[in-house]
Design an enzyme around this catalytic site. Structure first.
Site, PDB file in Angstrom:
ATOM      1  N   HIS A 306     -28.298 -69.269 -18.111  1.00 39.44           N
ATOM      2  CA  HIS A 306     -28.343 -69.194 -16.652  1.00 39.44           C
ATOM      3  C   HIS A 306     -27.782 -67.852 -16.219  1.00 39.44           C
ATOM      4  CE1 HIS A 306     -27.800 -70.246 -12.445  1.00 39.44           C
ATOM      5  NE2 HIS A 306     -28.647 -71.227 -12.673  1.00 39.44           N
ATOM      6  N   ASP A 363     -31.676 -78.233 -15.950  1.00 39.09           N
ATOM      7  CA  ASP A 363     -32.949 -78.803 -16.331  1.00 39.09           C
ATOM      8  C   ASP A 363     -33.034 -79.264 -17.778  1.00 39.09           C
ATOM      9  OD1 ASP A 363     -34.272 -78.913 -13.954  1.00 39.09           O
ATOM     10  OD2 ASP A 363     -34.528 -76.750 -13.948  1.00 39.09           O
TER      11      ASP A 363
END
Ligand code: ACO
Length: 428
Positions: A306, A363
């Protein structure tokens, strides 16, 4: 007197104000730098660039903190519902009981689509990706509702906001029904927001459809966890497009396209396809991790890494817990969940991932839940879009309420040819 940073260029010193946010984050204000010095800053990917001041969402990526309007995501996830979170993000504070009842009623009454949308969705190819269909349909709202397109008229904006939150689930469900050749289901006003969406997705005119509370609550939680994430790619897209003064529907339509990309929201579909391919090829989790480390971008460990979180993504922790609970309640423990857990364990103790601070993101497990509750993988990113919608709206509204509002227009450093002259075609 604001604290100042000093910048020396060609022997000249420029003083630049240092801005501080409410959580102590600091930024050097370079907004006048080019006028004063003729120099711009260069920051590909904007990793060090603040594009706005915002009071919507706070993230501390090193500590794994996420807060909506100051409230920790863990508390929001424990106590709230998606519509309450939508209100919190869009209007800035938690709703009173009356506020919540009013917005719930208004949104319920706007869920139906103009009847011509049946032809609109019907005209798309059966295998149209739901994100493409939803983006097109949201863009088309501006053709159906020219009465609420003025971004500077608060009443028009209010109506557009309610229409969008109400209609996006109906659009996603229509896109899905079209793809499988089933009748598009009208919304039902006696159902709540998430229950109604499940009904439109899985109901048919032939049978009664009863909403399973376990599935309903799991989906509500997933929508809450996706509701905003400050200046990510799609939110920045909504702001940039919105800064041209285009209407809200058009800005959100662009945000949906940005979210679709596999490096952003499209990762949830990619994760489940990755898990399924590991299962179907019969390769081990370790083998796949080795491939992902090999530097081949086509085999990235999807759902890992991320831009902001260099520690656990707090949303992922909540989702992982929910994932086990939902699958247990549904009696649907799957091989996909086992593979996900194996991949996570291997990656978290692997030097490659540890040294790059690559942790599972929101996710990594969400797709396992969607899969267990029967949502097809090409709909996963559309679920994310429904969840993210209030965040995009809040970002768009904040942009328009900003006293420093400007059209978004980055600069560049030109690296092409210096002045050259036109060659007639016969001489080339
Ligand atoms: N698998 C393997 N290696 C990875 C991964 C991954 N998932 N993610 C990053 N890396 C490696 C890169 O190859 C790079 O290695 P290097 O330094 O040896 O060149 C290093 O880690 C840094 O990666 P960047 O791509 O530069 O990091 P950036 O912050 O630009 O990208 C991103 C973040 C796009 C999320 C990236 O981690 C990724 O592609 N992850 C997989 C896709 C994904 O899950 N996206 C969803 C993000 S969450 C969201 O949008 C909702």
């Amino acid at each position: 007197m604001a604290e100042m940073a000093e910048l020396r260029i060609d022997g000249k010193t420029y003083e630049l104000p240092i801005i501080e946010g409410s959580e102590g984050e600091r930024a050097i204000d370079i907004s006048k730098l080019r006028n004063q010095s003729g120099v711009i800053t260069l920051d590909p990917g904007y990793a060090n660039t603040g594009s706005c001041m915002s009071s919507i969402t706070f993230i501390d990526g090193d500590k794994g903190i996420l807060r909506y309007r100051g409230i920790p995501i863990e508390e929001v996830a424990d106590h709230s519902t998606f519509l309450e979170v939508a209100y919190l993000l869009v209007y800035g504070s938690l709703p009173t009981a009356d506020n919540l009842a009013n917005i719930t009623e208004s949104i319920t009454l706007h869920t139906m689509l103009h009847e011509d949308f049946k032809r609109f969705f019907g005209a798309l190819p059966k295998d149209a990706h739901p994100m493409a269909a939803c983006s097109a349909a949201v863009g088309a709202l501006s053709t159906f509702y020219p009465d609420c397109l003025d971004p500077r008229d608060p009443r028009q904006v209010e109506i557009a906001v309610h229409r969008l939150i109400a209609k996006l689930p109906t659009m996603a469900a229509y896109a899905y029904k079209h793809s499988i050749g089933q009748p598009m289901m009208y919304p039902r006003n006696e159902l709540d927001y998430v229950g109604n969406f499940l009904y439109m997705l899985f109901g048919t005119p032939c049978d009664e459809y009863e909403v399973d509370p376990v599935i309903r609550n799991a989906l509500d939680l997933l929508l809450i966890l996706h509701a905003d994430h400050e200046q990510n790619c799609s939110a920045s897209t909504v702001r940039l497009v919105g800064s041209s003064m285009v209407n809200l529907f058009s800005a959100i339509s662009s945000g949906i396209q940005a979210l679709w990309g596999p490096s952003h929201g499209g990762a949830n579909q990619e994760v489940i396809e990755m898990l399924a391919s590991i299962r179907d090829q019969g390769i081990s989790a370790r083998e796949f991790v080795e491939r992902a480390k090999a530097g081949d971008d086509t085999a990235r460990l999807m759902g890992f890494g991320h831009r902001v979180y260099k520690n656990f993504d707090p949303r992922m922790k909540i989702i992982k817990g929910a994932c086990r609970e939902v699958l247990d309640k549904l009696g649907a423990r799957t091989r996909l969940l086992e593979i996900a857990v194996e991949l996570e364990e291997i990656a978290l103790s692997d030097e490659y991932f540890v040294s790059r601070k690559l942790y599972p993101n929101v996710d990594f497990y969400s797709g396992v839940i969607y899969n267990a509750i029967g949502i097809p993988s090409n709909m996963f990113t559309a679920m994310f879009a429904i969840g993210r919608l209030p965040g995009w709206i809040a970002q768009w509204m904040e942009l328009h309420g900003d006293s420093n509002f400007k059209i978004g227009r980055p600069r560049q450093i030109y690296t092409g040819p210096t002045e050259t002259h036109y060659t007639p075609i016969k001489d080339r």
